[in-house]
Design a protein around this motif. Structure first.
Motif, PDB file in Angstrom:
ATOM      1  N   ILE A 210       0.836  -1.202   0.000  1.00  0.00           N
ATOM      2  CA  ILE A 210       0.000   0.000   0.000  1.00  0.00           C
ATOM      3  C   ILE A 210       0.870   1.251   0.000  1.00  0.00           C
ATOM      4  CG2 ILE A 210      -1.657   1.339   1.345  1.00  0.00           C
ATOM      5  CD1 ILE A 210      -2.835  -1.338   2.296  1.00  0.00           C
ATOM      6  N   ALA A 211       1.927   1.257   0.800  1.00  0.00           N
ATOM      7  CA  ALA A 211       2.823   2.413   0.853  1.00  0.00           C
ATOM      8  C   ALA A 211       3.458   2.658  -0.513  1.00  0.00           C
ATOM      9  CB  ALA A 211       3.896   2.201   1.915  1.00  0.00           C
ATOM     10  N   ALA A 212       3.869   1.584  -1.199  1.00  0.00           N
ATOM     11  CA  ALA A 212       4.483   1.740  -2.517  1.00  0.00           C
ATOM     12  C   ALA A 212       3.462   2.214  -3.550  1.00  0.00           C
ATOM     13  CB  ALA A 212       5.110   0.414  -2.959  1.00  0.00           C
ATOM     14  N   LEU A 213       2.229   1.714  -3.471  1.00  0.00           N
ATOM     15  CA  LEU A 213       1.189   2.150  -4.389  1.00  0.00           C
ATOM     16  C   LEU A 213       0.821   3.615  -4.172  1.00  0.00           C
ATOM     17  CD1 LEU A 213      -1.205  -0.954  -4.261  1.00  0.00           C
ATOM     18  CD2 LEU A 213       0.253  -0.277  -6.181  1.00  0.00           C
ATOM     19  N   ARG A 214       0.995   4.094  -2.950  1.00  0.00           N
ATOM     20  CA  ARG A 214       0.643   5.481  -2.620  1.00  0.00           C
ATOM     21  C   ARG A 214       1.848   6.424  -2.647  1.00  0.00           C
ATOM     22  NH1 ARG A 214      -3.663   4.289   2.234  1.00  0.00           N
ATOM     23  NH2 ARG A 214      -5.525   4.235   0.922  1.00  0.00           N
ATOM     24  N   TYR A 215       2.955   5.960  -3.172  1.00  0.00           N
ATOM     25  CA  TYR A 215       4.150   6.802  -3.248  1.00  0.00           C
ATOM     26  C   TYR A 215       4.144   7.548  -4.576  1.00  0.00           C
ATOM     27  CZ  TYR A 215       9.092   8.107  -3.342  1.00  0.00           C
ATOM     28  OH  TYR A 215      10.270   8.798  -3.411  1.00  0.00           O
ATOM     29  N   TRP A 216       3.836   8.845  -4.526  1.00  0.00           N
ATOM     30  CA  TRP A 216       3.676   9.667  -5.725  1.00  0.00           C
ATOM     31  C   TRP A 216       4.561  10.907  -5.625  1.00  0.00           C
ATOM     32  CZ3 TRP A 216      -1.988   9.634  -3.922  1.00  0.00           C
ATOM     33  CH2 TRP A 216      -2.529   8.348  -4.093  1.00  0.00           C
ATOM     34  N   PRO A 217       5.877  10.775  -5.764  1.00  0.00           N
ATOM     35  CA  PRO A 217       6.765  11.927  -5.616  1.00  0.00           C
ATOM     36  C   PRO A 217       6.558  12.992  -6.684  1.00  0.00           C
ATOM     37  CG  PRO A 217       7.970  10.038  -6.457  1.00  0.00           C
ATOM     38  CD  PRO A 217       6.618   9.537  -6.054  1.00  0.00           C
TER      39      PRO A 217
ATOM     40  N   VAL B 129       9.940   5.263  -0.086  1.00  0.00           N
ATOM     41  CA  VAL B 129       9.403   3.975   0.359  1.00  0.00           C
ATOM     42  C   VAL B 129      10.068   2.868  -0.450  1.00  0.00           C
ATOM     43  CG1 VAL B 129       7.191   5.019   0.981  1.00  0.00           C
ATOM     44  CG2 VAL B 129       7.473   3.956  -1.269  1.00  0.00           C
ATOM     45  N   ASP B 130       9.870   1.639  -0.035  1.00  0.00           N
ATOM     46  CA  ASP B 130      10.469   0.483  -0.701  1.00  0.00           C
ATOM     47  C   ASP B 130       9.604   0.076  -1.897  1.00  0.00           C
ATOM     48  OD1 ASP B 130      11.794  -1.771  -1.450  1.00  0.00           O
ATOM     49  OD2 ASP B 130      11.269  -2.946   0.333  1.00  0.00           O
ATOM     50  N   MET B 131      10.036   0.450  -3.106  1.00  0.00           N
ATOM     51  CA  MET B 131       9.293   0.102  -4.319  1.00  0.00           C
ATOM     52  C   MET B 131       9.550  -1.332  -4.761  1.00  0.00           C
ATOM     53  SD  MET B 131       7.469   2.748  -5.159  1.00  0.00           S
ATOM     54  CE  MET B 131       7.049   2.414  -6.866  1.00  0.00           C
ATOM     55  N   THR B 132      10.564  -1.976  -4.186  1.00  0.00           N
ATOM     56  CA  THR B 132      10.900  -3.340  -4.622  1.00  0.00           C
ATOM     57  C   THR B 132       9.838  -4.362  -4.232  1.00  0.00           C
ATOM     58  OG1 THR B 132      12.178  -3.877  -2.626  1.00  0.00           O
ATOM     59  CG2 THR B 132      13.355  -2.794  -4.439  1.00  0.00           C
ATOM     60  N   VAL B 133       8.869  -3.959  -3.388  1.00  0.00           N
ATOM     61  CA  VAL B 133       7.814  -4.902  -3.004  1.00  0.00           C
ATOM     62  C   VAL B 133       6.787  -5.074  -4.119  1.00  0.00           C
ATOM     63  CG1 VAL B 133       8.096  -4.352  -0.557  1.00  0.00           C
ATOM     64  CG2 VAL B 133       6.394  -3.115  -1.908  1.00  0.00           C
ATOM     65  N   LEU B 134       6.747  -4.135  -5.091  1.00  0.00           N
ATOM     66  CA  LEU B 134       5.703  -4.206  -6.106  1.00  0.00           C
ATOM     67  C   LEU B 134       5.925  -5.279  -7.173  1.00  0.00           C
ATOM     68  CD1 LEU B 134       4.626  -0.481  -6.659  1.00  0.00           C
ATOM     69  CD2 LEU B 134       3.529  -2.269  -5.296  1.00  0.00           C
TER      70      LEU B 134
ATOM     71  N   PRO C  91       7.569   4.920  -9.538  1.00  0.00           N
ATOM     72  CA  PRO C  91       6.470   5.481  -8.756  1.00  0.00           C
ATOM     73  C   PRO C  91       5.258   5.760  -9.633  1.00  0.00           C
ATOM     74  CG  PRO C  91       8.534   6.508  -8.128  1.00  0.00           C
ATOM     75  CD  PRO C  91       8.833   5.649  -9.336  1.00  0.00           C
ATOM     76  N   GLY C  92       4.092   5.574  -9.058  1.00  0.00           N
ATOM     77  CA  GLY C  92       2.871   5.681  -9.834  1.00  0.00           C
ATOM     78  C   GLY C  92       2.286   7.070  -9.888  1.00  0.00           C
ATOM     79  N   LEU C  93       1.198   7.167 -10.634  1.00  0.00           N
ATOM     80  CA  LEU C  93       0.412   8.385 -10.726  1.00  0.00           C
ATOM     81  C   LEU C  93      -1.030   8.042 -10.360  1.00  0.00           C
ATOM     82  CD1 LEU C  93       1.730   9.945 -14.062  1.00  0.00           C
ATOM     83  CD2 LEU C  93       2.157  10.774 -11.739  1.00  0.00           C
ATOM     84  N   PRO C  94      -1.623   8.778  -9.425  1.00  0.00           N
ATOM     85  CA  PRO C  94      -3.000   8.463  -9.019  1.00  0.00           C
ATOM     86  C   PRO C  94      -3.996   8.873 -10.095  1.00  0.00           C
ATOM     87  CG  PRO C  94      -2.246  10.457  -7.922  1.00  0.00           C
ATOM     88  CD  PRO C  94      -1.061   9.920  -8.686  1.00  0.00           C
TER      89      PRO C  94
END
Length: 207
Positions: free
Chosen positions: A13-20, A34-39, A64-67
């Protein structure tokens, strides 16, 4: 595998919500990393359990994603719906690589939607059993529109001049044709153009 309603870990969830790349009022900018390697393992787990997925392909890199949808940021995070697009790449065992985008929708810690685009192909979990074609999305929309208006199948069939079996088939996901869309539009008090779009017949189809 039932993709919808599966639990998501806090790290995912933290990686999905990481939008720098996105600035949100009242939130730290830039956000803490955050740790993106979990995705990649998460995406691979979901994809590997699709019965038709080629297991030679693996998600090997994400960004990192875009909402796409975040609801009201003032709402309780446990009930807020979030949908995010995560870009990256997939690679095969022979070294071939393709661009990848995962669209993930979730509420709280529950996965609601999962769809992937690899190259120019969009894929996702199947709704129909193996060996059967996927239902046309018009069926779900027609069912919802009829229910909202309180129109029973018998009344729709009579008013549109179609058989009840035809209406039942359309509601179950049978591919609609232009004539059916025209007949149904008036009963739903909608324009033919709107129903054509919903039915996927807005491409100049004449049948």
């Amino acid at each position: 595998m039932e993709t919808a309603n599966r639990a998501l870990t806090a790290d995912v969830i933290a990686a999905l919500r990481y939008w720098p790349g996105v600035i949100w009022g009242g939130q730290k900018n830039p956000p803490d990393p955050v740790d993106m390697t979990v995705l990649p393992p998460f995406f691979n787990e979901v994809l590997q359990k699709l019965p038709w997925w080629n297991r030679d392909w693996k998600v090997d890199r994400v960004q990192p994603g875009l909402p796409a949808e975040t609801g009201d940021h003032r709402c309780d995070p446990a009930v807020r719906f979030t949908e995010v697009s995560i870009p990256g790449t997939v690679a095969s065992g022979n070294g071939e690589s393709l661009p990848f985008v995962a669209k993930v929708g979730f509420t709280g810690d529950r996965l609601i939607r999962f769809q992937v685009k690899i190259g120019d192909v969009v894929i996702g979990p199947a709704a129909a059993p193996a060996g059967r074609s996927e239902p046309h999305p018009f069926g779900r929309m027609l069912t919802g529109l009829m229910d909202l208006r309180g129109i029973p199948v018998r009344e729709m069939a009579r008013a549109a001049g179609l058989s009840m079996s035809t209406i039942h088939m359309l509601r179950r996901g049978h591919n609609p044709i232009l004539l059916q869309a025209r007949l149904i539009a008036g009963i739903l008090d909608m324009s033919e153009a709107d129903v054509r779009v919903i039915a996927g017949l807005d491409d100049g189809s004449t049948q």
